[in-house]
Design an enzyme around this catalytic site. Structure first.
Site, PDB file in Angstrom:
ATOM      1  CE1 TYR A 186      -3.219   2.972   1.453  1.00  0.00           C
ATOM      2  CE2 TYR A 186      -1.627   3.081   3.249  1.00  0.00           C
ATOM      3  CZ  TYR A 186      -2.711   3.613   2.569  1.00  0.00           C
ATOM      4  OH  TYR A 186      -3.285   4.781   3.006  1.00  0.00           O
TER       5      TYR A 186
HETATM    6  N1  LIG Z   1      -6.601   5.128   7.351  1.00  0.00           N
HETATM    7  C1  LIG Z   1      -5.588   5.928   7.610  1.00  0.00           C
HETATM    8  O1  LIG Z   1      -5.123   6.084   8.758  1.00  0.00           O
HETATM    9  C2  LIG Z   1      -4.982   6.725   6.486  1.00  0.00           C
HETATM   10  C3  LIG Z   1      -3.858   7.516   6.761  1.00  0.00           C
HETATM   11  C4  LIG Z   1      -3.370   8.339   5.761  1.00  0.00           C
HETATM   12  C5  LIG Z   1      -3.961   8.351   4.519  1.00  0.00           C
HETATM   13  N2  LIG Z   1      -5.027   7.537   4.251  1.00  0.00           N
HETATM   14  C6  LIG Z   1      -5.635   7.645   2.917  1.00  0.00           C
HETATM   15  O2  LIG Z   1      -6.620   8.660   3.036  1.00  0.00           O
HETATM   16  C7  LIG Z   1      -7.677   8.420   2.101  1.00  0.00           C
HETATM   17  C8  LIG Z   1      -9.010   8.472   2.844  1.00  0.00           C
HETATM   18  O3  LIG Z   1      -8.995   7.493   3.858  1.00  0.00           O
HETATM   19  P1  LIG Z   1     -10.385   7.040   4.551  1.00  0.00           P
HETATM   20  O4  LIG Z   1      -9.992   6.160   5.690  1.00  0.00           O
HETATM   21  O5  LIG Z   1     -11.253   8.202   4.754  1.00  0.00           O
HETATM   22  O6  LIG Z   1     -10.954   6.154   3.365  1.00  0.00           O
HETATM   23  P2  LIG Z   1     -12.080   5.007   3.432  1.00  0.00           P
HETATM   24  O7  LIG Z   1     -13.075   5.327   4.487  1.00  0.00           O
HETATM   25  O8  LIG Z   1     -11.404   3.674   3.445  1.00  0.00           O
HETATM   26  O9  LIG Z   1     -12.808   5.228   2.023  1.00  0.00           O
HETATM   27  C9  LIG Z   1     -12.244   4.794   0.852  1.00  0.00           C
HETATM   28  C10 LIG Z   1     -13.167   5.214  -0.275  1.00  0.00           C
HETATM   29  O10 LIG Z   1     -12.622   4.780  -1.522  1.00  0.00           O
HETATM   30  C11 LIG Z   1     -13.675   4.240  -2.285  1.00  0.00           C
HETATM   31  N3  LIG Z   1     -13.200   3.313  -3.284  1.00  0.00           N
HETATM   32  C12 LIG Z   1     -12.568   2.121  -3.106  1.00  0.00           C
HETATM   33  N4  LIG Z   1     -12.316   1.531  -4.284  1.00  0.00           N
HETATM   34  C13 LIG Z   1     -12.797   2.374  -5.244  1.00  0.00           C
HETATM   35  C14 LIG Z   1     -12.871   2.325  -6.653  1.00  0.00           C
HETATM   36  N5  LIG Z   1     -12.384   1.279  -7.343  1.00  0.00           N
HETATM   37  N6  LIG Z   1     -13.439   3.365  -7.329  1.00  0.00           N
HETATM   38  C15 LIG Z   1     -13.948   4.419  -6.649  1.00  0.00           C
HETATM   39  N7  LIG Z   1     -13.921   4.533  -5.296  1.00  0.00           N
HETATM   40  C16 LIG Z   1     -13.367   3.508  -4.609  1.00  0.00           C
HETATM   41  C17 LIG Z   1     -14.578   3.564  -1.256  1.00  0.00           C
HETATM   42  O11 LIG Z   1     -15.831   3.311  -1.823  1.00  0.00           O
HETATM   43  P3  LIG Z   1     -16.787   2.087  -1.326  1.00  0.00           P
HETATM   44  O12 LIG Z   1     -17.682   2.712  -0.297  1.00  0.00           O
HETATM   45  O13 LIG Z   1     -17.513   1.697  -2.558  1.00  0.00           O
HETATM   46  O14 LIG Z   1     -15.910   1.000  -0.790  1.00  0.00           O
HETATM   47  C18 LIG Z   1     -14.579   4.647  -0.193  1.00  0.00           C
HETATM   48  O15 LIG Z   1     -15.480   5.668  -0.517  1.00  0.00           O
HETATM   49  C19 LIG Z   1      -7.360   7.083   1.442  1.00  0.00           C
HETATM   50  O16 LIG Z   1      -6.752   7.334   0.198  1.00  0.00           O
HETATM   51  C20 LIG Z   1      -6.369   6.440   2.398  1.00  0.00           C
HETATM   52  O17 LIG Z   1      -5.476   5.574   1.716  1.00  0.00           O
HETATM   53  C21 LIG Z   1      -5.556   6.736   5.205  1.00  0.00           C
END
Ligand SMILES: NC(=O)c1ccc[n+]([C@@H]2O[C@H](COP(=O)([O-])OP(=O)(O)OC[C@H]3O[C@@H](n4cnc5c(N)ncnc54)[C@H](OP(=O)(O)O)[C@@H]3O)[C@@H](O)[C@H]2O)c1
Length: 222
Positions: free
Chosen positions: A130
């Site tokens: 990732y």
């Molecule tokens: N978690 C952490 O601590 C962390 C830290 C730093 C950065 N990030 C990054 O920050 C961003 C936001 O994180 P989050 O935790 O708010 O995200 P999240 O809740 O996991 O949401 C991910 C979103 O991406 C969508 N998605 C997945 N596959 C897709 C596809 N093929 N086409 C279109 N949409 C798709 C999902 O849709 P569905 O509802 O259809 O699944 C969901 O709306 C992400 O890029 C993550 O990698 C995360």
């Protein structure tokens, strides 16, 4: 401002969509399932069904056309294996950038990740994959001639936002609330002169508007 949010059903994405609309902007939520679109429509937020992994670039261009900016905050979240991580986190932003070029939309806000996030936890191979894919996406975006901003948040939490952050070119990794990431993205979108920058944001005590102002002053972008 009319903004397309890719990943709108996600933690950061739905916060960006609702805050944009509350601030008087227009938001379009890109979601993968029609029932998610109905949920957004019920909140007065336009929605369109699409998939950055499956849709062709031309189809994404048709969705993007007519917007002023695109926010990419989608992520496979490790739920469907490393192939999905490659397709969404790694290749998705570059594909969207190509589609933006076709659609004539220049302003791209990519939510990425701190490179050192959780490294002290000795995470598994999927997590390392990732991290590599997130960096691959960044390297593709910085080579485009779009007006991109890459925002690297630290580990995300769901507590209520505090309205303050630590934002800049390089920061120590801690944690940040999704509310505060969403508000930071919107503050950055309100300052289109901030572009072609990779920024790190983590929890801190600077009011978000001041943090963005300080950024423009210290980097000569105002
Ligand atoms: N978690 C952490 O601590 C962390 C830290 C730093 C950065 N990030 C990054 O920050 C961003 C936001 O994180 P989050 O935790 O708010 O995200 P999240 O809740 O996991 O949401 C991910 C979103 O991406 C969508 N998605 C997945 N596959 C897709 C596809 N093929 N086409 C279109 N949409 C798709 C999902 O849709 P569905 O509802 O259809 O699944 C969901 O709306 C992400 O890029 C993550 O990698 C995360």
């Amino acid at each position: 401002m009319k903004v397309l949010i890719i990943g709108a059903s996600g933690g950061v994405g739905h916060r960006v969509a609702s805050r944009l609309v509350a601030a008087g902007h227009r938001a379009t939520a890109l979601v993968r399932r029609s029932e998610q679109a109905e949920t957004f429509s019920a909140q007065g937020i336009d929605a369109v069904v699409g998939d950055v992994a499956r849709d062709r670039v031309e189809a994404l261009a048709d969705i993007i056309r007519g917007h002023d900016a695109v926010v990419f905050t989608a992520g496979a979240g490790g739920r469907d294996g490393p192939e999905a991580t490659t397709a969404v986190d790694g290749e998705g932003p570059g594909k969207v950038a190509q589609a933006m070029k076709i659609a004539g939309v220049n302003r791209f806000y990519l939510v990425s990740v701190f490179p050192e996030a959780w490294r002290e936890r000795r995470m598994d191979d999927d997590f390392e994959h990732y991290m590599v894919e997130k960096k691959n996406a960044e390297t593709r975006i910085v080579l485009t001639d779009l007006d991109w901003v890459i925002l690297r948040p630290s580990a995300l939490t769901n507590e209520h936002g505090v309205g303050t952050v630590d934002l800049g070119l390089a920061k120590i990794h801690r944690e940040i609330r999704r509310d505060d990431v969403a508000d930071t993205l919107i503050a950055l979108m309100d300052r289109p002169e901030i572009r072609r920058s990779i920024l790190e944001v983590t929890g801190g005590n600077i009011p978000i508007a001041n943090a963005v102002d300080a950024l423009t002053r210290s980097h000569g972008q105002a």
